[in-house]
Design an enzyme around this catalytic site. Structure first.
Site, PDB file in Angstrom:
ATOM      1  N   ASP A   1     -35.653  30.946 -10.553  1.00 36.64           N
ATOM      2  CA  ASP A   1     -34.951  30.476  -9.460  1.00 36.64           C
ATOM      3  C   ASP A   1     -33.279  30.972  -9.557  1.00 36.64           C
ATOM      4  O   ASP A   1     -32.835  31.144  -8.330  1.00 36.64           O
ATOM      5  CB  ASP A   1     -34.711  29.020  -9.534  1.00 36.64           C
ATOM      6  CG  ASP A   1     -36.050  28.288  -8.934  1.00 36.64           C
ATOM      7  OD1 ASP A   1     -36.855  28.927  -8.558  1.00 36.64           O
ATOM      8  OD2 ASP A   1     -36.285  26.788  -9.275  1.00 36.64           O
TER       9      ASP A   1
ATOM     10  N   SER B   1     -27.576  17.865  -8.955  1.00 30.14           N
ATOM     11  CA  SER B   1     -27.548  16.365  -8.359  1.00 30.14           C
ATOM     12  C   SER B   1     -28.247  15.397  -9.040  1.00 30.14           C
ATOM     13  O   SER B   1     -28.046  14.101  -9.389  1.00 30.14           O
ATOM     14  CB  SER B   1     -27.870  16.318  -6.933  1.00 30.14           C
ATOM     15  OG  SER B   1     -27.619  15.432  -6.305  1.00 30.14           O
TER      16      SER B   1
ATOM     17  N   GLU C   1     -25.948  23.600  -4.538  1.00 30.43           N
ATOM     18  CA  GLU C   1     -24.847  22.591  -4.542  1.00 30.43           C
ATOM     19  C   GLU C   1     -23.452  23.266  -4.650  1.00 30.43           C
ATOM     20  O   GLU C   1     -23.249  24.318  -5.125  1.00 30.43           O
ATOM     21  CB  GLU C   1     -25.243  21.555  -5.605  1.00 30.43           C
ATOM     22  CG  GLU C   1     -24.746  21.928  -7.169  1.00 30.43           C
ATOM     23  CD  GLU C   1     -25.938  22.769  -7.701  1.00 30.43           C
ATOM     24  OE1 GLU C   1     -25.661  23.661  -8.100  1.00 30.43           O
ATOM     25  OE2 GLU C   1     -26.941  22.527  -7.698  1.00 30.43           O
TER      26      GLU C   1
END
Length: 265
Positions: free
Chosen positions: A45, A163, A122
């Site tokens: 990722d 998060s 984020e």
């Protein structure tokens, strides 16, 4: 179809990327790192996040595909032993894709300059030393005075990353929402915050107005930035979106279960 292959430095990723490039070239695809139609990342990722920022100015015509050389991630549909199947899927491509929301970040500085960023996961604001103190506005209305280590604003796809570690909810990526989570907030008789994650609608935005210190650290996905004297930062859902070329469907909640629970294995 023009294809760019972006890989990390792992030896397994390099081997898989070379195999993929050889097979794509043999199948008649054009390799193009400058103006690709499809960007294939080989790694994890983090590799895809890096590729997203590399091609952030071409999101209107680029689709992404992730090949994982470890376990499946949230942005990777293919494993490195599925190269042949991926090439065949590209040969049968009909332009299919799925798109996810991004975070638009606009920072204003004391000298009148601004910086603009897009985030896939984020963005955060912290202080390097001492407690971060800033006023939080929703749209243009004052909401709270925050005291603590920092604040994190995440997209739905980013809700499973930093998060979540701050106590945020996991949000399905088809929802055009953003989530604000507190990082070690101070709550006592003097300072009060909501002390809970906030999920905002797509037509709302958040503005942070921190006290004027020089030692703020801002992160955009995996990139850290030490900004000038910042006066305000605005976060909202971006007009741009990221597009993934999807040739097979893996349910989002299956990805969540595989990543955090693993009971089905």
């Amino acid at each position: 179809m023009r294809i760019a292959i972006i890989k990390n430095s792992n030896s397994q990723s390099k081997t898989a990327a070379q195999k993929l490039e050889d097979k794509l070239t043999a199948a008649g695809f054009e390799m193009d790192l400058v103006t690709p139609d499809v960007v294939i990342t080989v790694g994890g990722d983090g590799t895809l996040l890096g590729a997203f920022h590399r091609y952030a100015q071409q999101l209107d015509h680029v689709r992404f595909i992730g090949v994982h050389t470890g376990h499946l991630g949230f942005y990777t549909d293919w494993r490195d032993f599925e190269i042949d199947q991926l090439v065949q899927a590209l040969l049968n491509d009909s332009g299919q894709s799925v798109s996810y929301p991004l975070l638009d970040v606009l920072a204003d500085y004391e000298d009148g300059t601004t910086s603009h960023y897009l985030a896939l996961n984020e963005a955060t604001l912290k202080r390097l030393s001492g407690t971060m103190r800033c006023d939080v506005y929703i749209k243009e209305d004052f909401f709270e005075s925050f005291r603590g280590d920092g604040l994190c604003v995440a997209t739905p796809t980013g809700s499973t990353a930093y998060s979540k570690s701050n106590g945020g909810a996991v949000i399905h990526p088809r929802l055009d929402a953003m989530q604000v989570t507190e990082i070690a907030s101070i709550n006592n008789r003097v300072f009060r915050t909501l002390a809970a994650p906030m999920i905002l609608a797509p037509d709302e935005w958040v503005i942070l107005r921190p006290e004027p210190f020089q030692d703020y650290l801002m992160s955009i996905d995996q990139f850290s930035i030490t900004p000038q004297l910042v006066t305000s930062i605005r976060f909202k859902i971006a007009s741009e979106r990221i597009h993934f070329a999807r040739y097979r469907h893996m349910h989002f909640w299956d990805r969540v279960e595989d990543a955090f629970i693993g009971a089905k294995q």
